[in-house]
Write a protein that holds these residues in place. Structure first.
Motif, PDB file in Angstrom:
ATOM      1  N   VAL A 191       0.770  -1.242   0.085  1.00  0.00           N
ATOM      2  CA  VAL A 191      -0.068  -0.021  -0.207  1.00  0.00           C
ATOM      3  C   VAL A 191       0.895   1.183   0.092  1.00  0.00           C
ATOM      4  O   VAL A 191       0.698   2.268  -0.493  1.00  0.00           O
ATOM      5  CB  VAL A 191      -0.852  -0.059   1.223  1.00  0.00           C
ATOM      6  CG1 VAL A 191      -1.793   1.270   1.188  1.00  0.00           C
ATOM      7  CG2 VAL A 191      -1.837  -1.396   1.156  1.00  0.00           C
ATOM      8  N   GLU A 236      -8.753   7.635  -7.170  1.00  0.00           N
ATOM      9  CA  GLU A 236      -7.446   7.231  -7.069  1.00  0.00           C
ATOM     10  C   GLU A 236      -7.078   5.605  -7.088  1.00  0.00           C
ATOM     11  O   GLU A 236      -6.144   5.277  -7.931  1.00  0.00           O
ATOM     12  CB  GLU A 236      -6.965   7.972  -5.816  1.00  0.00           C
ATOM     13  CG  GLU A 236      -6.655   9.521  -6.092  1.00  0.00           C
ATOM     14  CD  GLU A 236      -6.006   9.945  -7.212  1.00  0.00           C
ATOM     15  OE1 GLU A 236      -4.719   9.471  -7.643  1.00  0.00           O
ATOM     16  OE2 GLU A 236      -6.279  11.150  -7.781  1.00  0.00           O
ATOM     17  N   LEU A 237      -7.915   5.079  -6.402  1.00  0.00           N
ATOM     18  CA  LEU A 237      -7.801   3.627  -6.269  1.00  0.00           C
ATOM     19  C   LEU A 237      -7.903   2.979  -7.656  1.00  0.00           C
ATOM     20  O   LEU A 237      -7.184   1.855  -7.740  1.00  0.00           O
ATOM     21  CB  LEU A 237      -8.583   3.013  -5.358  1.00  0.00           C
ATOM     22  CG  LEU A 237      -8.367   3.341  -3.809  1.00  0.00           C
ATOM     23  CD1 LEU A 237      -9.134   3.039  -2.631  1.00  0.00           C
ATOM     24  CD2 LEU A 237      -6.935   2.882  -3.471  1.00  0.00           C
ATOM     25  N   GLN A 238      -8.855   3.530  -8.157  1.00  0.00           N
ATOM     26  CA  GLN A 238      -8.999   2.775  -9.686  1.00  0.00           C
ATOM     27  C   GLN A 238      -7.991   2.737 -10.517  1.00  0.00           C
ATOM     28  O   GLN A 238      -8.046   2.204 -11.802  1.00  0.00           O
ATOM     29  CB  GLN A 238     -10.655   3.064 -10.333  1.00  0.00           C
ATOM     30  CG  GLN A 238     -11.585   2.577  -9.053  1.00  0.00           C
ATOM     31  CD  GLN A 238     -11.606   1.321  -8.894  1.00  0.00           C
ATOM     32  OE1 GLN A 238     -11.431   0.413  -9.722  1.00  0.00           O
ATOM     33  NE2 GLN A 238     -11.805   0.847  -7.753  1.00  0.00           N
ATOM     34  N   ILE A 273      -7.590  -3.472  -2.334  1.00  0.00           N
ATOM     35  CA  ILE A 273      -8.152  -2.017  -2.912  1.00  0.00           C
ATOM     36  C   ILE A 273      -9.676  -1.851  -2.283  1.00  0.00           C
ATOM     37  O   ILE A 273     -10.103  -0.936  -1.973  1.00  0.00           O
ATOM     38  CB  ILE A 273      -8.163  -2.201  -4.459  1.00  0.00           C
ATOM     39  CG1 ILE A 273      -6.891  -2.336  -5.108  1.00  0.00           C
ATOM     40  CG2 ILE A 273      -9.041  -1.289  -5.025  1.00  0.00           C
ATOM     41  CD1 ILE A 273      -6.005  -1.114  -4.693  1.00  0.00           C
ATOM     42  N   SER A 315     -12.128   6.241  -4.140  1.00  0.00           N
ATOM     43  CA  SER A 315     -12.151   5.212  -5.206  1.00  0.00           C
ATOM     44  C   SER A 315     -11.681   5.883  -6.474  1.00  0.00           C
ATOM     45  O   SER A 315     -11.140   4.791  -7.482  1.00  0.00           O
ATOM     46  CB  SER A 315     -13.781   5.043  -5.322  1.00  0.00           C
ATOM     47  OG  SER A 315     -14.533   4.338  -4.218  1.00  0.00           O
ATOM     48  N   LEU A 347      -9.475  -0.825   1.143  1.00  0.00           N
ATOM     49  CA  LEU A 347      -9.005   0.644   0.966  1.00  0.00           C
ATOM     50  C   LEU A 347     -10.007   1.699   0.764  1.00  0.00           C
ATOM     51  O   LEU A 347     -10.399   2.869   1.138  1.00  0.00           O
ATOM     52  CB  LEU A 347      -7.824   1.069   0.205  1.00  0.00           C
ATOM     53  CG  LEU A 347      -6.704   0.404   0.343  1.00  0.00           C
ATOM     54  CD1 LEU A 347      -5.634   0.683  -0.515  1.00  0.00           C
ATOM     55  CD2 LEU A 347      -6.084   0.896   1.953  1.00  0.00           C
ATOM     56  N   GLU A 348     -11.128   1.074  -0.135  1.00  0.00           N
ATOM     57  CA  GLU A 348     -12.354   1.869  -0.586  1.00  0.00           C
ATOM     58  C   GLU A 348     -13.427   2.083   0.536  1.00  0.00           C
ATOM     59  O   GLU A 348     -13.839   3.027   0.587  1.00  0.00           O
ATOM     60  CB  GLU A 348     -13.058   1.146  -1.709  1.00  0.00           C
ATOM     61  CG  GLU A 348     -12.547   1.349  -3.031  1.00  0.00           C
ATOM     62  CD  GLU A 348     -13.064   0.606  -4.161  1.00  0.00           C
ATOM     63  OE1 GLU A 348     -12.584   0.984  -5.297  1.00  0.00           O
ATOM     64  OE2 GLU A 348     -13.827  -0.422  -3.782  1.00  0.00           O
ATOM     65  N   LEU A 353      -5.462   7.996   0.132  1.00  0.00           N
ATOM     66  CA  LEU A 353      -5.902   6.918  -0.691  1.00  0.00           C
ATOM     67  C   LEU A 353      -7.491   6.129   0.217  1.00  0.00           C
ATOM     68  O   LEU A 353      -8.331   5.851  -0.708  1.00  0.00           O
ATOM     69  CB  LEU A 353      -5.114   5.894  -0.673  1.00  0.00           C
ATOM     70  CG  LEU A 353      -3.975   6.034  -1.715  1.00  0.00           C
ATOM     71  CD1 LEU A 353      -2.931   4.790  -1.809  1.00  0.00           C
ATOM     72  CD2 LEU A 353      -4.358   6.773  -3.137  1.00  0.00           C
TER      73      LEU A 353
END
Length: 708
Positions: free
Chosen positions: A563, A583-585, A606, A581, A609-610, A577
């Protein structure tokens, strides 16, 4: 010789690599929740159920191998083990076949056959079995000596030996097993002297009963066996004896005449005295084990739904354990479930101080800034709920009726005494009711699962298997939700992967002495919490308001570096982060794949983290019963009523409609079409609308139908 891996694969049909790696992880003392969540690459993404099956068949295989070792040693000691016999034993894949092989060599108590052998009659038995002699009485006369005083004595002794040989034949035993499996009937008769016993009336449906053993529902078999155990009925297993005897004779008798007649008599003796009693008991035991498994499965499903019941969350609660003569016990709890105040009010008869009680509750609600009220669903529950709804609170308060099941068990337990040494059981019970509203899981883990009362015949089934299965369910639920290490009780922490009771106690003691944990790495300072326990449990333990936001997520510490690298590559701190969503995507997960970390783990990271630390449970919702229904006599056929499902069995679901007696939605009344699984139509604590079909006031039985 069958290996462990082949045995598991044969029974589960799972891929060899998945089984092999899972067994390795289990042998390394890894837990099912840890393996299923954090070792997906090694297991091929097996879920908890599949891993549980591997555990089950691993244990079965180990039990089988242990029994083989014992039998082989016994045969060596008897000096009867041959290479062929050893090969046959080692190739055996189930305990029943293994015991059949060992049966002729068992050292048993003195038998009729053993007596006959000592009297020198085994050669006569062999002559009869050869079926080559036309005048067997003449042959038998040669054996009249010692304790054998006549030809009939000699023939009877020889028949006892033949009976034993027949009993020990695997093909004969398996044939009778097949007939029992297909055709056995179970029947019952009431014990006449107990027929009018008050305690027998609940079993009166089974005073005269007959049914196919292979088709009898688990709940009915367990009820019948309980009635037999309590001495109210006699149970009998039966098949067509003539057909069974014909099948045996067809396998053994190949001639006519005197020898055939003696063998026929021996077969009849073997069947009546040895084979049928043993194998019918085995068939009943197998049916019992299947019924146990069904009942345990029902209990496990119910327990899971109950443990994952909707929490209200960290809200200040006023909890009431209602009562009439003894009064209503009130406690005020802060948002973390700590006891702040307790006292007793008497709004109901005989004191009937409703006005004083309402004033007291109103003032307590204001003084302790109460956000919700929890009322136990036992005696005087409806009357207490009606009273509460008359109070004009300054702020809007949610009012919940909470199940008291098992609260009395908790309040008298060592756990409760240790928590509240200066309070009596009534206060502890009220606290438990309030905490159940805040977090059902955290409170219910303190109670022996069998005492919660959400199963069928849980006290009649195999208690070792029941405990094992329920412990597995509790462990799964606790780890799927996660645990706040800074507020969790010893009971709750004990179910965290890799922790156990002793380390849980050490965690709480360490917390009391050193203060709250501010990071996951600080957990390593707890005495006896080594690297293995940290690996297994750290990701299931949450640290609220930690410096590192990952400490309050399901991301495993071993993946923190991944991470951190993702955040670095995006040019953002980890905190930006979390929940982002967009940025994570943008992250190309394939860039972060390694030899040990693949897409399944990265996708889980992921997802977490969302929505870090997302509680999988729905939030508690207020429910109101029909206020006009206060007892069973208020019910009428055709009424539509709101209710809450409070127990699920294989034969239907029980529903609380706000009175003392729960109503039953029989499986046939759950849907207009065939229902194979009750859980597919209702779930525990589900709010439903039911239609009253029938009310039997005398027997206190209510039949309901699920209203769509």
């Amino acid at each position: 010789m069958l290996s462990l891996l082949n045995y598991i694969i044969l029974n589960t049909q799972l891929p060899e690599t998945s089984v092999k790696n899972t067994v390795e992880l289990l042998n390394e003392a890894s837990t099912i929740p840890f393996i299923s969540r954090y070792r997906k690459e090694r297991t091929g993404n097996l879920d908890e159920v599949q891993i549980g099956d591997i555990v089950k068949y691993k244990e079965q295989f180990e039990t089988l191998e242990k029994r083989k070792t014992t039998i082989l040693k016994a045969l060596v000691d008897q000096e009867v083990l041959t290479p062929e016999l050893q090969k046959k034993i080692e190739a055996t894949q189930d305990l029943t076949t293994l015991e059949d092989i060992y049966l002729p060599f068992k050292k048993s108590r003195k038998t009729k056959a053993e007596t006959a052998r000592k009297n020198g009659l085994e050669p006569l038995a062999k002559i009869i079995m050869s079926q080559n002699t036309s005048d067997i009485e003449s042959v038998a006369s040669r054996y009249i000596k010692g304790d054998i005083n006549s030809v009939e004595d000699a023939l009877e002794g020889a028949r006892h030996i033949i009976s034993e040989w027949v009993n020990e034949r695997t093909d004969v035993r398996n044939n009778i097993r097949q007939q029992l499996e297909r055709f056995a009937m179970i029947s019952t008769k009431v014990v006449k002297s107990k027929k009018d016993d008050d305690n027998a009336q609940k079993f009166r449906d089974y005073f005269e009963w007959e049914e196919t053993l292979s088709r009898i529902p688990s709940h009915r078999l367990l009820a019948i066996l309980r009635a037999e155990k309590e001495g109210f009925i006699k149970v009998k297993i039966a098949i067509d004896n003539e057909r069974a005897l014909d099948k045996i004779e067809d396998r053994i008798i190949r001639s006519q005449g005197d020898c055939a007649e003696q063998i026929q008599l021996a077969i009849q003796d073997a069947y009546k005295r040895l084979l049928f009693p043993s194998l019918s008991n085995e068939a009943l035991q197998n049916a019992r084990e299947k019924a146990d498994a069904d009942a345990i499965n029902v209990f496990a499903k119910n327990l899971k739904q109950l443990l994952l019941g909707s929490p209200l969350g960290e809200k200040r609660v006023l909890a009431i354990d209602p009562g009439f003569r003894s009064g209503c016990k009130i406690v005020c709890l802060d948002a973390q479930g700590n006891l702040k105040h307790n006292e007793t009010i008497y709004p109901h008869p005989p004191k009937s101080d409703a006005i004083g009680a309402m004033k007291k509750i109103g003032s307590l609600a204001e003084a302790y800034k109460i956000e919700a009220i929890a009322i136990g669903n036992g005696t005087a529950s409806r009357e207490t709920e009606a009273l509460i709804r008359k109070i004009h609170f300054k702020n809007d308060l949610q009012v919940f009726v909470v199940s008291e099941a098992g609260a009395s068990i908790y309040s008298a337990s060592k756990i409760a005494r240790d928590e509240f040494p200066n309070y009596d059981v009534t206060v502890r019970g009220s606290v438990s009711i309030g905490r159940r509203l805040q977090d059902p899981l955290a409170e219910l883990v303190k109670i022996d699962a069998k005492s919660i009362g959400v199963g069928q015949y849980q006290h009649d089934v195999d208690q070792t298997k029941l405990k094992s299965e329920l412990d597995t369910v509790v462990e799964s639920c606790v780890n799927s939700v996660g645990v706040n290490i800074n507020t969790a009780s010893i009971s709750l922490l004990s179910y965290v992967s890799g922790i156990g009771p002793k380390i849980a106690e050490n965690i709480v003691n360490f917390r009391s002495e050193k203060g709250v944990f501010n990071s996951r790495s600080a957990i390593k300072k707890v005495p006896r919490l080594g690297d293995k326990a940290f690996e297994q449990g750290a990701a299931f333990l949450r640290i609220k308001d930690a410096k590192n936001p990952l400490d309050d997520s399901a991301v495993h510490p071993e993946s923190y570096a991944i991470v951190e690298q993702m955040a670095k590559d995006l040019g953002k701190p980890i905190s930006e982060l979390i929940g982002n969503s967009t940025e994570l995507q943008k992250i190309d997960l394939k860039r972060y794949c390694t030899a040990s970390v693949g897409l399944p783990t990265l996708q889980d990271i992921i997802k977490e983290l969302e929505k870090p630390g997302l509680d999988i449970r729905e939030q508690a919702k207020v429910f109101t019963f029909n206020q006009n229904i206060k007892s069973i006599t208020d019910l009428e056929e055709g009424q539509l009523l709101p209710g809450i499902v409070n127990n699920i069995t294989n034969f239907g679901a029980f529903v609380d409609v706000g009175i003392k007696e729960s109503g039953l939605i029989h499986v046939s009344n759950l849907s207009d079409s065939f229902v194979s699984d009750v859980n597919a139509h209702v779930s525990l604590h589900q709010q439903v609308i039911v239609k009253v079909l029938e009310v039997d006031v005398a027997r206190k039985r209510i039949q309901l139908k699920l209203h769509k």
